[in-house]
Design a protein around this motif. Structure first.
Motif, short mmCIF file in Angstrom:
data_model
loop_
_atom_site.label_atom_id
_atom_site.label_comp_id
_atom_site.label_asym_id
_atom_site.label_seq_id
_atom_site.Cartn_x
_atom_site.Cartn_y
_atom_site.Cartn_z
N LYS A 1 81.50 12.70 11.69
CA LYS A 1 82.92 13.00 11.62
C LYS A 1 83.18 14.39 12.18
CE LYS A 1 83.39 10.19 7.42
NZ LYS A 1 83.71 10.20 5.96
N LYS A 2 84.45 14.67 12.45
CA LYS A 2 84.79 16.00 12.97
C LYS A 2 84.76 17.01 11.84
CE LYS A 2 89.01 17.17 14.22
NZ LYS A 2 90.27 17.29 14.97
N PRO A 3 84.00 18.10 12.00
CA PRO A 3 83.94 19.11 10.95
C PRO A 3 85.07 20.12 11.08
CG PRO A 3 82.47 19.71 12.72
CD PRO A 3 83.12 18.39 13.14
N GLY B 1 78.24 11.92 22.46
CA GLY B 1 79.25 12.57 21.65
C GLY B 1 78.66 13.08 20.35
N ASN B 2 79.26 12.67 19.23
CA ASN B 2 78.78 13.12 17.93
C ASN B 2 77.88 12.10 17.24
OD1 ASN B 2 80.56 11.17 17.08
ND2 ASN B 2 81.83 12.50 15.83
N GLN B 3 77.45 11.06 17.98
CA GLN B 3 76.64 10.00 17.36
C GLN B 3 75.19 10.42 17.12
OE1 GLN B 3 78.15 7.20 16.07
NE2 GLN B 3 79.76 8.65 16.60
N LEU B 4 74.73 11.47 17.79
CA LEU B 4 73.46 12.09 17.46
C LEU B 4 73.71 13.60 17.39
CD1 LEU B 4 70.42 11.89 16.89
CD2 LEU B 4 70.03 12.20 19.35
N PRO B 5 74.04 14.11 16.21
CA PRO B 5 74.26 15.56 16.10
C PRO B 5 73.05 16.33 16.61
CG PRO B 5 75.06 14.45 14.14
CD PRO B 5 74.35 13.40 14.95
N ILE C 1 80.14 27.03 22.80
CA ILE C 1 80.99 26.16 21.98
C ILE C 1 81.77 25.20 22.87
CG2 ILE C 1 82.94 26.09 20.38
CD1 ILE C 1 80.37 27.03 19.07
N GLU C 2 82.25 25.69 24.00
CA GLU C 2 83.00 24.83 24.93
C GLU C 2 82.09 23.74 25.50
OE1 GLU C 2 86.07 23.28 27.22
OE2 GLU C 2 86.16 24.74 25.59
N ASP C 3 80.85 24.09 25.85
CA ASP C 3 79.94 23.12 26.46
C ASP C 3 79.47 22.05 25.48
OD1 ASP C 3 80.05 24.38 28.90
OD2 ASP C 3 78.16 25.47 28.67
N PHE C 4 79.19 22.45 24.24
CA PHE C 4 78.51 21.54 23.32
C PHE C 4 79.34 21.14 22.09
CE2 PHE C 4 74.98 24.16 25.17
CZ PHE C 4 74.41 23.16 25.93
N GLY C 5 80.45 21.79 21.86
CA GLY C 5 81.18 21.56 20.62
C GLY C 5 82.22 20.48 20.64
N GLN C 6 82.53 19.93 21.82
CA GLN C 6 83.63 18.98 21.91
C GLN C 6 83.40 17.76 21.00
OE1 GLN C 6 86.30 19.72 23.66
NE2 GLN C 6 85.42 21.58 24.55
N GLY C 7 84.38 17.47 20.15
CA GLY C 7 84.33 16.28 19.32
C GLY C 7 83.41 16.37 18.11
N GLU D 1 81.78 34.74 15.92
CA GLU D 1 82.47 34.19 17.09
C GLU D 1 82.32 32.68 17.16
OE1 GLU D 1 84.99 34.42 20.35
OE2 GLU D 1 84.50 35.87 18.79
N ALA D 2 81.14 32.15 16.83
CA ALA D 2 80.95 30.70 16.82
C ALA D 2 81.83 30.05 15.77
CB ALA D 2 79.48 30.37 16.57
N PHE D 3 81.94 30.67 14.63
CA PHE D 3 82.82 30.16 13.56
C PHE D 3 84.27 30.17 14.03
CE2 PHE D 3 85.38 31.08 9.70
CZ PHE D 3 85.13 29.91 9.00
N ARG D 4 84.72 31.29 14.60
CA ARG D 4 86.10 31.40 15.04
C ARG D 4 86.43 30.41 16.15
NH1 ARG D 4 89.27 32.93 18.72
NH2 ARG D 4 87.58 33.43 20.15
N CYS D 5 85.55 30.35 17.15
CA CYS D 5 85.80 29.46 18.30
C CYS D 5 85.80 27.99 17.89
CB CYS D 5 84.76 29.69 19.37
SG CYS D 5 84.92 31.22 20.28
N SER D 6 84.84 27.60 17.08
CA SER D 6 84.77 26.19 16.71
C SER D 6 85.88 25.81 15.74
CB SER D 6 83.39 25.86 16.12
OG SER D 6 83.07 26.66 15.01
N MET D 7 86.30 26.72 14.87
CA MET D 7 87.46 26.46 14.01
C MET D 7 88.69 26.20 14.88
SD MET D 7 87.33 26.63 10.51
CE MET D 7 88.76 27.53 9.94
N GLU D 8 88.86 27.01 15.90
CA GLU D 8 90.00 26.84 16.80
C GLU D 8 89.89 25.52 17.56
OE1 GLU D 8 93.55 27.55 18.61
OE2 GLU D 8 92.63 28.71 16.99
N LEU D 9 88.69 25.19 18.04
CA LEU D 9 88.48 23.94 18.79
C LEU D 9 88.80 22.73 17.94
CD1 LEU D 9 87.36 22.53 21.38
CD2 LEU D 9 85.11 22.61 20.28
N TYR D 10 88.29 22.71 16.70
CA TYR D 10 88.47 21.53 15.85
C TYR D 10 89.84 21.48 15.19
CZ TYR D 10 83.45 21.14 16.57
OH TYR D 10 82.22 21.04 17.14
N ARG D 11 90.55 22.61 15.14
CA ARG D 11 91.90 22.60 14.59
C ARG D 11 92.83 21.78 15.48
NH1 ARG D 11 92.81 27.82 14.38
NH2 ARG D 11 92.03 28.06 12.24
#
Length: 342
Positions: free
Chosen positions: A40-42, A273-277, A305-311, A332-342
């Motif tokens: 699921k999306k975190p 995608g996210n089927q194999l974290p 984060i842009e390359d690997f964090g999508q979805g 920075e990883a926390f901030r960027c990924s929070m923004e991406l998943y928001r």
């Protein structure tokens, strides 16, 4: 907690090498990591250096404790090599001269005669309820075979004696499942197993995907299914370029893979995608460079984060050696990924 026995010392809870980084979590790291493992999306991309708990029973001697030399309970001699930070089989000490001898001479430990509950209550008190706790299963099916015989003989054995090889992998899976059952019943509570087994070199797998399916798929399916049937996640650790095995990892039901950078991880992420974290190490040539600037680190983390964090499906591994860089990456990883998943 540190426990001693005659041959080794084991920390039942491994600690991060740097001071704790304070982040404003909207939910607990455990809840967030479970979202990733449940496909699921975190809320953010979990930082596995900060947000993962570890526990290990010191009575589990599948291999001597990390950083130690000694005999495991199969009789294999291990030597810790400080310069590389790892253990290897002591040269010229293989316990079998011929892999075909395994059915006659390989003696499996009698787990029923061992008490794994000693120290469990103390270990339980040290487990952080806000982190997902992992238990390390050392020496997977393939690594164990390489530890008891000369590797050249092992590969000849796999080519020339397929029926005996299949019996070996299934018998070793029986043992692994018995060990998993033992620690579930007697040790401190935990959430996930790490199946530690190296399947490849820097350039390819040790055996072909076809041979992996023939020899190891069903034994690994039984191990994975056993973990899931007891409410445990299972993390596949494998060093090396093993991307050709990813379709089978997905089919087996792996909850995550500790990948290394020589694999085409961008392509794998695009396909699955996210089927194999994926736990993806950051580039150490950037994160450990002595003269790296804060601006370079921030720019690199954003691209990572842009390359690997999508979805979702990304598990961050900073690969930092400096406390300041580690904190910069974490924030920075926390901030960027929070923004991406928001």
């Amino acid at each position: 907690m540190t426990k001693k026995n005659e041959t080794f010392i084991v920390d039942t809870k491994m600690k991060a090498p740097f001071p704790e980084v304070r982040l404003d979590y909207p939910i607990s790291p455990k809840e967030n990591l479970k979202l990733v493992l449940d496909k699921k999306k975190p809320c953010w991309a979990p930082n596995m250096s900060l947000e993962k708990g570890m526990t290990f029973c010191p009575h589990d001697n599948d291999r001597p404790g990390f950083g130690q030399s000694g005999l495991d309970w199969f009789g294999v001699s291990w030597t810790y090599v400080d310069v590389v930070g790892g253990q290897m089989v002591t040269p010229d000490t293989y316990i079998l001269k011929d892999p075909l001898e395994w059915e006659e001479k390989l003696i499996f430990p009698d787990l029923d005669q061992m008490d794994f509950s000693v120290g469990a209550e103390e270990a339980e008190k040290l487990i952080d309820p806000d982190k997902l706790t992992f238990y390390l299963l050392q020496d997977g099916l393939f690594e164990r075979l390489l530890s008891i015989c000369d590797p050249t003989d092992v590969f000849c054995f796999l080519m020339e004696e397929p029926e005996s090889a299949k019996r070996y992998f299934n018998r070793m899976a029986d043992y692994k499942i018995a060990l998993m059952d033992k620690v579930i019943r007697e040790w401190a509570p935990f959430d996930a197993f790490i199946n530690s087994d190296d399947w490849g070199t820097q350039i390819s797998t040790f055996i072909s995907p076809q041979m992996y399916r023939e020899y190891m798929f069903e034994p690994m399916k039984r191990i994975t299914d056993f973990a899931h049937s007891h409410g445990k996640y299972i993390d596949y650790h494998s060093c090396g370029k093993v991307e050709t095995l990813v379709p089978q990892m997905v089919e087996l039901g792996a909850d995550m893979w500790e990948a290394q950078r020589m694999n085409d991880l961008v392509k794998i992420k695009e396909i699955y995608g996210n089927q194999l974290p994926l736990q993806i190490p950051m580039d150490p040539e950037i994160t450990t460079r002595p003269d790296v600037s804060d601006e370079e680190i921030i720019a690199y983390v954003r691209k990572y984060i842009e390359d690997f964090g999508q979805g979702g499906g990304l598990l961050v591994l900073p690969s930092a050696r400096d406390a300041h860089v580690n904190e910069l990456i974490a924030k920075e990883a926390f901030r960027c990924s929070m923004e991406l998943y928001r």
